[in-house]
Enzyme design. Structure first.
Site, short mmCIF file in Angstrom:
data_model
loop_
_atom_site.label_atom_id
_atom_site.label_comp_id
_atom_site.label_asym_id
_atom_site.label_seq_id
_atom_site.Cartn_x
_atom_site.Cartn_y
_atom_site.Cartn_z
N ASP A 132 33.24 77.35 44.19
CA ASP A 132 33.30 76.29 43.19
C ASP A 132 33.59 74.95 43.87
O ASP A 132 34.17 74.90 44.95
CB ASP A 132 34.40 76.56 42.17
CG ASP A 132 34.13 77.79 41.32
OD1 ASP A 132 32.96 78.23 41.27
OD2 ASP A 132 35.08 78.31 40.72
N LYS A 133 33.22 73.87 43.20
CA LYS A 133 33.42 72.53 43.76
C LYS A 133 34.87 72.31 44.17
O LYS A 133 35.15 71.75 45.24
CB LYS A 133 32.99 71.47 42.74
CG LYS A 133 33.21 70.04 43.21
CD LYS A 133 32.69 69.04 42.20
CE LYS A 133 33.56 68.97 40.97
NZ LYS A 133 34.87 68.31 41.27
#
Length: 289
Positions: A132-133
């Site tokens: 995930d970012k």
């Protein structure tokens, strides 16, 4: 053009049947067909219909796919390991793995393509494990189709800080389902009997009545798995605005993937890698525990 060699130990009707026997995808095989010179037998260029005999030497282009056509990003990469088959990068939090409307000109994929296109003009992006970012940690990139296909036994270890006290090891075995409204993925997951199998093992490292530093290992790799599972047992990750709530203690989800091991199919051994906690994460541990 780089080739991977195979010593044929039994007869095959043709190259196609060998590739299917080795579980190559139809997409890979289709790309091999498109250009003469992608397949050689005993040093001679052949088509995919060429028969194979025992003791033949088959060579196939290990990257026949077209180059990835995304915008290149000039971002320094924190390279953990690199050889002719794999590139391992330590991704910082706040950097998206793939381009999107909000991360079109700054993302890890574009940075990797820029870096590797200098040595491989027709480089095709193959990220083996995405994060995930807001999650920092080790990303594995396969440099060609065969390296991507052959990599096995990837073992990842995550560390996180969650809310509440976890003072003993536990396992969350709960299916995860993607929320879809009118056919549109809402980018959020829930625990549901209609979802896909997901198992998360949780091990306490440090804890008090308010927070816990935990180690996590996954038996599956569902999107947002750790975040969904921890939230479902009332221990949301610190800073997780999607499954918990924001906090002044940290600007992003307190989750990292800092240990990775995998069996290298060409070196014939297991490689282990570990990166240090990011300074912000390290400082938060000292502050809370």
């Amino acid at each position: 053009m780089a080739f991977q060699s195979y010593h044929i130990n039994k007869a095959y009707q043709n190259v196609y049947y060998f590739l299917k026997d080795r579980q190559f995808s139809e997409n890979f095989i289709s790309n091999l067909r498109k250009k003469m010179g992608n397949i050689k037998v005993n040093g001679v260029t052949v088509t995919i219909r060429h028969p194979l005999k025992a003791n033949d030497i088959l060579e196939i282009n290990n990257s026949p796919n077209p180059a990835t056509s995304i915008m290149h990003c000039i971002i320094p990469l924190d390279i953990v390991y690199e050889d002719e088959y794999y590139l391992l990068v330590n991704k910082p939090s706040g950097l998206a793995c793939m381009p999107s409307k909000s991360h079109y000109t700054k993302n890890l994929a574009g940075a990797i393509c820029y870096y590797l296109s200098k040595s491989t003009p027709n480089f095709t992006l193959r990220i083996v494990n995405r994060l995930d970012k807001d999650t920092s940690g080790i990303i594995i990139v396969a440099k060609d189709s065969i390296s991507q296909k052959e990599i096995t036994n990837i073992d990842k270890v995550y560390y996180a800080i969650c809310k509440g006290k976890i003072d003993k090891a536990l396992t969350v075995d709960a299916k995860i389902q993607t929320i879809v409204n009118n056919g549109i993925n809402q980018n959020k997951r829930i625990v549901s009997p209609d979802g896909k199998e997901a198992v998360t093992h949780v091990y306490p490292i440090k804890y008090n009545d308010k927070y816990s530093l935990i180690k996590l290992k996954l038996e599956s790799g569902r999107t947002h798995q750790i975040r969904v599972h921890l939230s479902s047992i009332n221990h949301p990750l610190l800073g997780d605005s999607l499954y918990g709530q924001t906090t002044d203690l940290i600007t992003h989800t307190a989750l990292i993937c800092n240990e990775v091991a995998f069996y290298h199919p060409f070196l014939k051994k297991t490689l282990n890698f570990k990166v240090p906690f990011p300074p912000e994460f390290e400082q938060l541990i000292k502050k809370l525990f």
